[in-house]
Design a protein around this motif. Structure first.
Motif, PDB file in Angstrom:
ATOM      1  N   THR A 132      -7.564   3.273  -4.378  1.00 53.20           N
ATOM      2  CA  THR A 132      -8.089   2.239  -3.530  1.00 53.20           C
ATOM      3  C   THR A 132      -9.500   2.375  -3.165  1.00 53.20           C
ATOM      4  OG1 THR A 132      -7.419   3.204  -1.338  1.00 53.20           O
ATOM      5  CG2 THR A 132      -5.791   2.297  -2.491  1.00 53.20           C
ATOM      6  N   LEU A 151      -3.515   6.482  -4.009  1.00 56.78           N
ATOM      7  CA  LEU A 151      -4.175   6.114  -2.780  1.00 56.78           C
ATOM      8  C   LEU A 151      -5.746   6.078  -2.952  1.00 56.78           C
ATOM      9  CD1 LEU A 151      -1.694   7.468  -0.346  1.00 56.78           C
ATOM     10  CD2 LEU A 151      -1.999   4.882  -0.802  1.00 56.78           C
ATOM     11  N   CYS A 156       3.612   4.484  -0.717  1.00 54.66           N
ATOM     12  CA  CYS A 156       2.449   4.283  -1.057  1.00 54.66           C
ATOM     13  C   CYS A 156       2.026   2.735  -1.192  1.00 54.66           C
ATOM     14  CB  CYS A 156       2.346   4.639  -2.553  1.00 54.66           C
ATOM     15  SG  CYS A 156       2.242   6.504  -2.581  1.00 54.66           S
ATOM     16  N   ALA A 164      -9.955   6.024   0.866  1.00 57.82           N
ATOM     17  CA  ALA A 164      -9.196   7.213   1.233  1.00 57.82           C
ATOM     18  C   ALA A 164     -10.202   8.272   1.127  1.00 57.82           C
ATOM     19  CB  ALA A 164      -7.909   7.489   0.232  1.00 57.82           C
ATOM     20  N   THR A 224      -0.926   0.701   0.857  1.00 63.05           N
ATOM     21  CA  THR A 224      -2.035   0.246   0.355  1.00 63.05           C
ATOM     22  C   THR A 224      -1.909  -1.135   0.989  1.00 63.05           C
ATOM     23  OG1 THR A 224      -1.648   1.475  -1.984  1.00 63.05           O
ATOM     24  CG2 THR A 224      -2.672  -0.815  -1.952  1.00 63.05           C
TER      25      THR A 224
END
Length: 338
Positions: free
Chosen positions: A192, A189, A155, A195, A159
């Motif tokens: 962020t 995710l 992950c 996504a 990122t």
């Protein structure tokens, strides 16, 4: 050996040798057919906005996201819409080479020429530099046939991949996630802001190509319009409401059944074979794919286990193979009879 060719080969081998352990069944709907709920009998209207909010509540996501939780007919349908939109944007698309051949079929039908990256024996993210084009990377969490969720390190790597360019986005196929809320890596995710999440009732409720949600980031207004122009049918909406409300516990039952099947598989595997399955795959609840670092031919001829070659999932340079726990011999009725 591609998937269709392997299925023919599998039937020939099982017919020729009754002693082979069939660890290559992939049809979860057939294996778990007794769990599949009947369709609803009511005929009242169901609205997409209500289903979007119900889906968000189930997975403990903010209800204010309902404006960009787009209702569709499943992950395949969602990817088809997204891929067509990516073609209009002249975007670059990365697909996992060894997860699901249908990804490439859908991308090709949308006019895309995707690049690829491997996931076996562990995901290896593309290292090419970013440019001015939109760039999207599709991943599954949990991933088949890897048989596990993304690790914290993976992950973090995703990122970092996103941070290289503001034009980069992730597409997360979460269809194999049977839990609620979604796995921590998926939520990390999503946080962020770069996504797109795709989910459906395909695995947890055993109803493929019926209902799904594509959770967009707020900037994709034109993509949202494409989903609104291609909705599910009223019958599909009623079925989705029926599954989410009347059968909300079914994904847990599916996970329980799959966990029991996995244990029965492990009991029947030789120690050498069991030891070659990564711990993360063996302990991933609800998983029925188990990569093993032994070639399929070796498993069959030296251990009496029929496994899937990695080529059934797509292109791969890895020499291992994949076991599944869906064969009838591992089902609950057979286990009681023994």
């Amino acid at each position: 050996m591609r998937f269709d060719a392997f299925q023919e080969f599998r039937q020939q081998q099982l017919s020729a040798s009754a002693s082979l352990l069939d660890a290559a069944e992939t049809n979860v709907y057939r294996a778990l057919a007794p769990l599949r709920p009947s369709p609803p009998t009511d005929v009242g209207p169901v609205y997409r906005c209500d289903l979007a909010r119900a889906w968000l509540r189930r997975f403990e996501l903010p209800e204010e996201w309902s404006g960009h939780a787009l209702v569709g007919r499943g992950v395949r349908h969602g990817l088809s819409v997204v891929f067509r939109w990516l073609h209009t944007q002249q975007a670059k698309l990365w697909l996992p080479s060894d997860v699901y051949p249908v990804y490439f079929e859908l991308a090709g039908a949308a006019g895309l020429a995707p690049a690829s990256y491997p996931t076996l024996p562990a995901p290896a993210l593309p290292q090419s530099p970013a440019d001015h084009r939109p760039e999207y990377l599709l991943l599954a969490n949990p991933s088949k046939p890897l048989g596990r969720y993304l690790s914290d390190a993976e992950c973090a790597a995703l990122t970092a991949w996103l941070r290289v360019s503001p034009h980069r986005r992730l597409l997360i196929d979460s269809v194999y996630d049977l839990g609620a809320p979604f796995a921590p890596g998926t939520r990390r995710l999503l946080d962020t802001g770069a996504a797109i999440l795709l989910h459906s009732v395909t695995k947890g409720w055993l109803w493929p190509r019926t209902f799904g949600v594509v959770l967009l980031d707020p900037g994709h207004t034109d993509l949202a319009d494409a989903f609104r122009a291609d909705p599910p049918t009223p019958d599909q909406l009623r079925l989705a409401d029926h599954l989410l409300t009347e059968h909300s516990d079914l994904p847990r039952q599916v996970a329980d059944d799959l966990a029991a099947r996995a244990e029965r598989l492990f009991e029947r595997l030789p120690d050498d074979v069991l030891g070659a399955i990564p711990t993360a795959s063996r302990t991933c609840r609800g998983n029925y794919f188990f990569p093993v670092d032994i070639p399929a031919q070796t498993l069959q001829h030296e251990y009496g286990v029929l496994a899937l070659p990695v080529s059934a999932f797509g292109d791969s340079s890895w020499s291992g193979s994949v076991l599944t726990s869906l064969t009838d011999a591992l089902g609950p009725t057979t286990a009681v009879a023994r």
